[in-house]
Scaffold this motif. Structure first.
Motif, mmCIF file in Angstrom:
data_model
loop_
_atom_site.group_PDB
_atom_site.id
_atom_site.type_symbol
_atom_site.label_atom_id
_atom_site.label_comp_id
_atom_site.label_asym_id
_atom_site.label_seq_id
_atom_site.Cartn_x
_atom_site.Cartn_y
_atom_site.Cartn_z
ATOM 1 N N ASP A 77 0.845 -1.241 0.011
ATOM 2 C CA ASP A 77 0.121 0.030 0.018
ATOM 3 C C ASP A 77 0.662 1.388 -0.051
ATOM 4 O O ASP A 77 0.235 2.344 0.132
ATOM 5 C CB ASP A 77 -1.033 -0.121 1.170
ATOM 6 N N SER A 78 2.108 1.208 -0.241
ATOM 7 C CA SER A 78 3.016 2.227 -0.152
ATOM 8 C C SER A 78 2.972 3.124 -1.570
ATOM 9 O O SER A 78 2.738 2.828 -2.389
ATOM 10 C CB SER A 78 4.405 1.985 0.018
ATOM 11 N N ASP A 79 2.913 4.484 -1.152
ATOM 12 C CA ASP A 79 2.796 5.463 -2.286
ATOM 13 C C ASP A 79 4.231 5.744 -2.806
ATOM 14 O O ASP A 79 4.137 6.485 -3.815
ATOM 15 C CB ASP A 79 2.282 6.926 -1.698
ATOM 16 N N LYS A 80 5.387 5.191 -2.203
ATOM 17 C CA LYS A 80 6.571 5.327 -2.802
ATOM 18 C C LYS A 80 6.756 3.884 -3.292
ATOM 19 O O LYS A 80 6.597 2.878 -2.530
ATOM 20 C CB LYS A 80 7.705 5.709 -1.706
ATOM 21 N N PRO A 81 8.001 3.957 -4.233
ATOM 22 C CA PRO A 81 8.709 2.570 -4.518
ATOM 23 C C PRO A 81 9.331 2.062 -3.014
ATOM 24 O O PRO A 81 9.506 2.598 -2.306
ATOM 25 C CB PRO A 81 9.701 2.733 -5.402
ATOM 26 N N VAL A 82 9.161 0.647 -3.148
ATOM 27 C CA VAL A 82 9.624 -0.073 -1.800
ATOM 28 C C VAL A 82 10.678 -1.119 -2.120
ATOM 29 O O VAL A 82 10.558 -2.031 -2.995
ATOM 30 C CB VAL A 82 8.459 -0.698 -0.987
ATOM 31 N N LEU A 83 11.804 -1.134 -1.713
ATOM 32 C CA LEU A 83 12.807 -2.058 -1.950
ATOM 33 C C LEU A 83 12.912 -3.118 -0.594
ATOM 34 O O LEU A 83 12.927 -2.437 0.337
ATOM 35 C CB LEU A 83 14.213 -1.451 -2.013
ATOM 36 N N VAL A 84 12.467 -4.240 -0.888
ATOM 37 C CA VAL A 84 12.467 -5.245 0.177
ATOM 38 C C VAL A 84 13.683 -5.995 0.233
ATOM 39 O O VAL A 84 14.168 -6.741 -1.001
ATOM 40 C CB VAL A 84 11.044 -5.995 0.042
ATOM 41 N N ASP A 85 14.211 -6.084 1.546
ATOM 42 C CA ASP A 85 15.461 -7.087 1.361
ATOM 43 C C ASP A 85 15.040 -8.380 2.192
ATOM 44 O O ASP A 85 14.627 -8.168 3.232
ATOM 45 C CB ASP A 85 16.337 -6.284 2.328
ATOM 46 N N PHE A 86 15.120 -9.561 1.597
ATOM 47 C CA PHE A 86 14.830 -10.719 2.351
ATOM 48 C C PHE A 86 15.989 -11.330 2.693
ATOM 49 O O PHE A 86 17.030 -11.455 1.807
ATOM 50 C CB PHE A 86 14.001 -11.691 1.267
#
Length: 104
Positions: free
Chosen positions: A17-26
């Protein structure tokens, strides 16, 4: 912007639901390359407000890792508008990380 430690309970709010790009680190605590990339992620997160950086511990949140087919760690996934845009598996240096995240 500070790194956010996400969970299965917060993933929808923080990432989808973020309005910004999200970088997810698994990542996982026992993973050597994950420890190597951590300071780079912190530096990138601190240097910009253009993206959010969210860390997901795969041992504590296996359902999210499974949903996004995370087979090796670290795995970085860039989300835009709640959708997976790009995936990078393994360690990357700072210039490559910035380019992957769309900051270069």
């Amino acid at each position: 912007m500070e790194i956010i430690h996400g969970t299965e309970a917060t993933f929808k709010t923080e990432v989808l639901d973020s309005d910004k790009p999200v970088l997810v680190d698994f990542w996982a605590t026992w993973c050597g390359p994950c420890k190597m990339i951590a300071p780079i992620l912190e530096k990138v997160a601190a240097s910009t407000d253009e993206i959010k950086v969210v860390k997901i511990d795969v041992d504590e949140n296996p359902n999210i890792a499974e949903k996004y087919n995370v087979m090796s760690i670290p795995t970085l996934i860039l989300f835009k508008g709640g959708k997976e845009e790009a995936k990078q598996v393994g360690f990357v240096n700072e210039p490559a990380l910035r380019k992957f995240a769309g900051l270069e």
